[in-house]
Design a protein around this motif. Structure first.
Motif, PDB file in Angstrom:
ATOM      1  N   THR A 155       6.056   8.172   0.772  1.00 48.03           N
ATOM      2  CA  THR A 155       6.145   8.563   1.264  1.00 48.03           C
ATOM      3  C   THR A 155       8.490   8.973   1.159  1.00 48.03           C
ATOM      4  OG1 THR A 155       4.686   8.857   3.030  1.00 48.03           O
ATOM      5  CG2 THR A 155       6.699   9.622   3.606  1.00 48.03           C
ATOM      6  N   LEU A 156       8.779  10.261   0.895  1.00 53.70           N
ATOM      7  CA  LEU A 156      10.102  10.511   0.798  1.00 53.70           C
ATOM      8  C   LEU A 156      10.427  11.903   2.323  1.00 53.70           C
ATOM      9  CD1 LEU A 156      11.203  11.353  -2.979  1.00 53.70           C
ATOM     10  CD2 LEU A 156      11.340   9.332  -0.924  1.00 53.70           C
ATOM     11  N   VAL A 157      11.369  11.060   2.146  1.00 54.76           N
ATOM     12  CA  VAL A 157      11.993  11.267   3.769  1.00 54.76           C
ATOM     13  C   VAL A 157      13.873  12.212   3.119  1.00 54.76           C
ATOM     14  CG1 VAL A 157      12.761  12.260   6.386  1.00 54.76           C
ATOM     15  CG2 VAL A 157      10.897   9.938   5.483  1.00 54.76           C
ATOM     16  N   ARG A 158      13.946  13.613   2.999  1.00 56.13           N
ATOM     17  CA  ARG A 158      15.147  14.110   3.248  1.00 56.13           C
ATOM     18  C   ARG A 158      16.072  13.725   4.192  1.00 56.13           C
ATOM     19  NH1 ARG A 158      18.312  14.233  -1.478  1.00 56.13           N
ATOM     20  NH2 ARG A 158      19.538  15.826  -1.802  1.00 56.13           N
ATOM     21  N   ASP A 159      17.031  12.978   4.862  1.00 62.75           N
ATOM     22  CA  ASP A 159      17.915  13.741   5.779  1.00 62.75           C
ATOM     23  C   ASP A 159      19.220  14.755   4.727  1.00 62.75           C
ATOM     24  OD1 ASP A 159      19.654  13.309   7.307  1.00 62.75           O
ATOM     25  OD2 ASP A 159      19.882  11.372   7.363  1.00 62.75           O
ATOM     26  N   ALA A 214       0.552  -0.972   0.051  1.00 57.54           N
ATOM     27  CA  ALA A 214      -0.103  -0.009   0.182  1.00 57.54           C
ATOM     28  C   ALA A 214       0.908   1.240  -0.319  1.00 57.54           C
ATOM     29  CB  ALA A 214      -0.876   0.709   1.352  1.00 57.54           C
ATOM     30  N   ALA A 215       1.759   1.110   0.810  1.00 56.03           N
ATOM     31  CA  ALA A 215       3.149   2.423   0.980  1.00 56.03           C
ATOM     32  C   ALA A 215       4.686   2.150   0.835  1.00 56.03           C
ATOM     33  CB  ALA A 215       2.561   3.323   2.101  1.00 56.03           C
ATOM     34  N   ALA A 216       5.358   3.027   1.004  1.00 57.51           N
ATOM     35  CA  ALA A 216       6.542   2.609   1.447  1.00 57.51           C
ATOM     36  C   ALA A 216       7.304   4.310   1.523  1.00 57.51           C
ATOM     37  CB  ALA A 216       7.391   2.315  -0.486  1.00 57.51           C
ATOM     38  N   THR A 217       8.125   3.682   2.679  1.00 56.32           N
ATOM     39  CA  THR A 217       8.461   5.718   3.441  1.00 56.32           C
ATOM     40  C   THR A 217      10.239   5.271   2.836  1.00 56.32           C
ATOM     41  OG1 THR A 217       7.219   4.832   4.461  1.00 56.32           O
ATOM     42  CG2 THR A 217       9.194   6.807   4.883  1.00 56.32           C
TER      43      THR A 217
END
Length: 88
Positions: free
Chosen positions: A63-67, A27-30
């Protein structure tokens, strides 16, 4: 195509997780992009649908998380942080 080499290991891992969970899709990926990842968040999003087409991740929410931590040992990496399995 350069982007394919970035997405292939990610899609392979997502498919492995779906198989381990006996799920036909997710359903989703981060995904976490390191500060020096070789692709920008916008560019990554543009290619997500293209490279997930025909896979268990097709249609999944990204969902993208920028470190931004340039000192992180994973500053150049693209990391699959989590996968939400499709229920049903």
């Amino acid at each position: 195509m350069h982007e394919m080499s970035l997405f292939k290991p990610l899609i392979t891992r997502i498919e492995q997780i779906a198989e381990e969970e006996s799920s036909p899709s997710i359903a989703a990926a981060t995904v976490r992009l390191g500060a020096f990842a070789p692709i920008s968040p916008d560019h990554f999003k543009e290619h997500w649908n293209e490279f997930t087409k025909g896979t268990v991740a097709e249609g999944a929410t990204l969902t993208l998380v920028r470190d931004e931590n340039e000192m992180s040992p994973r500053a150049q990496d693209i990391v699959l942080e989590s996968v939400e399995i499709e229920e049903g």
